[in-house]
Design a protein around this motif. Structure first.
Motif, short mmCIF file in Angstrom:
data_model
loop_
_atom_site.label_atom_id
_atom_site.label_comp_id
_atom_site.label_asym_id
_atom_site.label_seq_id
_atom_site.Cartn_x
_atom_site.Cartn_y
_atom_site.Cartn_z
N LEU A 38 0.94 -1.29 -0.04
CA LEU A 38 -0.11 0.05 -0.02
C LEU A 38 0.75 1.23 0.00
CD1 LEU A 38 -2.74 -0.92 2.52
CD2 LEU A 38 -3.16 -0.78 0.30
N SER A 39 0.42 2.15 -0.79
CA SER A 39 1.01 3.62 -0.69
C SER A 39 1.05 4.17 0.74
CB SER A 39 0.41 4.57 -1.48
OG SER A 39 -0.68 4.89 -1.07
N ASP A 40 1.87 5.23 1.06
CA ASP A 40 1.97 5.83 2.41
C ASP A 40 0.36 6.74 2.80
OD1 ASP A 40 4.43 5.22 3.23
OD2 ASP A 40 5.27 6.86 2.09
N GLU A 41 -0.12 7.15 1.57
CA GLU A 41 -1.38 7.85 1.70
C GLU A 41 -2.50 6.82 2.06
OE1 GLU A 41 0.60 8.12 -1.14
OE2 GLU A 41 1.36 10.22 -0.64
N ALA A 42 -2.38 5.58 1.53
CA ALA A 42 -3.47 4.63 1.80
C ALA A 42 -3.40 4.06 3.32
CB ALA A 42 -3.31 3.28 1.08
N LEU A 48 -2.41 3.71 9.84
CA LEU A 48 -0.90 3.00 9.98
C LEU A 48 0.18 3.97 9.34
CD1 LEU A 48 -1.92 -0.70 9.00
CD2 LEU A 48 -1.60 0.39 11.50
N ASN A 49 1.43 3.60 9.50
CA ASN A 49 2.60 4.39 8.98
C ASN A 49 3.25 3.28 8.43
OD1 ASN A 49 4.22 3.70 11.06
ND2 ASN A 49 3.82 5.54 12.11
N ARG A 50 4.41 3.53 7.59
CA ARG A 50 5.26 2.44 7.10
C ARG A 50 6.21 1.71 8.32
NH1 ARG A 50 4.38 0.27 2.72
NH2 ARG A 50 4.01 2.20 1.86
N ALA A 51 6.26 2.23 9.34
CA ALA A 51 7.07 1.67 10.24
C ALA A 51 6.21 0.68 10.93
CB ALA A 51 7.63 2.57 11.58
N ASP A 52 5.00 0.98 11.02
CA ASP A 52 4.15 -0.03 11.67
C ASP A 52 3.81 -1.39 10.68
OD1 ASP A 52 3.21 1.64 13.84
OD2 ASP A 52 1.62 2.41 12.73
N VAL A 53 3.76 -0.99 9.29
CA VAL A 53 3.86 -2.14 8.39
C VAL A 53 5.13 -3.11 8.38
CG1 VAL A 53 3.55 -2.77 5.76
CG2 VAL A 53 2.14 -1.01 6.99
N GLU A 54 5.98 -2.17 8.49
CA GLU A 54 7.52 -3.22 8.59
C GLU A 54 7.63 -3.93 9.84
OE1 GLU A 54 9.85 -3.53 6.17
OE2 GLU A 54 8.29 -2.39 4.89
N GLN A 55 7.15 -3.46 10.89
CA GLN A 55 7.30 -4.22 12.13
C GLN A 55 6.25 -5.36 11.92
OE1 GLN A 55 5.79 -1.92 15.51
NE2 GLN A 55 6.22 -3.76 17.03
N GLU A 56 5.18 -5.19 11.50
CA GLU A 56 4.17 -6.26 11.37
C GLU A 56 4.65 -7.33 10.17
OE1 GLU A 56 0.62 -8.52 11.73
OE2 GLU A 56 1.49 -6.79 12.95
#
Length: 68
Positions: A38-42, A48-56
């Motif tokens: 997903l894009s940062d805007e989505a 969520l932010n990119r750091a949350d996604v990377e952690q998950e």
């Protein structure tokens, strides 16, 4: 007897629990991959932010947040 009927039904599907667990792991992996694309805007739209996604994304498949 009621107890015997339940046992017979269990014996017909001895791996049902295992199959359910594997399917849940595959679904969780697929959802994590979708989040990563997903894009940062989505991501911002869903809170969520990119750091949350990377952690998950780096969690192991057995670390299912719904099983805690």
């Amino acid at each position: 007897m009621k107890g015997q009927t339940g046992f017979v039904l269990m014996a017909k599907r001895p791996f049902a629990g295992l199959f359910h667990t594997v399917a849940r792991w595959q679904s969780l992996h697929h959802e994590r991959q979708m989040l990563a694309h997903l894009s940062d805007e989505a991501l911002k739209d869903i809170g969520l932010n990119r750091a949350d996604v990377e952690q998950e994304r780096h969690l192991h498949f057995w670390e299912d947040p719904l099983r805690k």
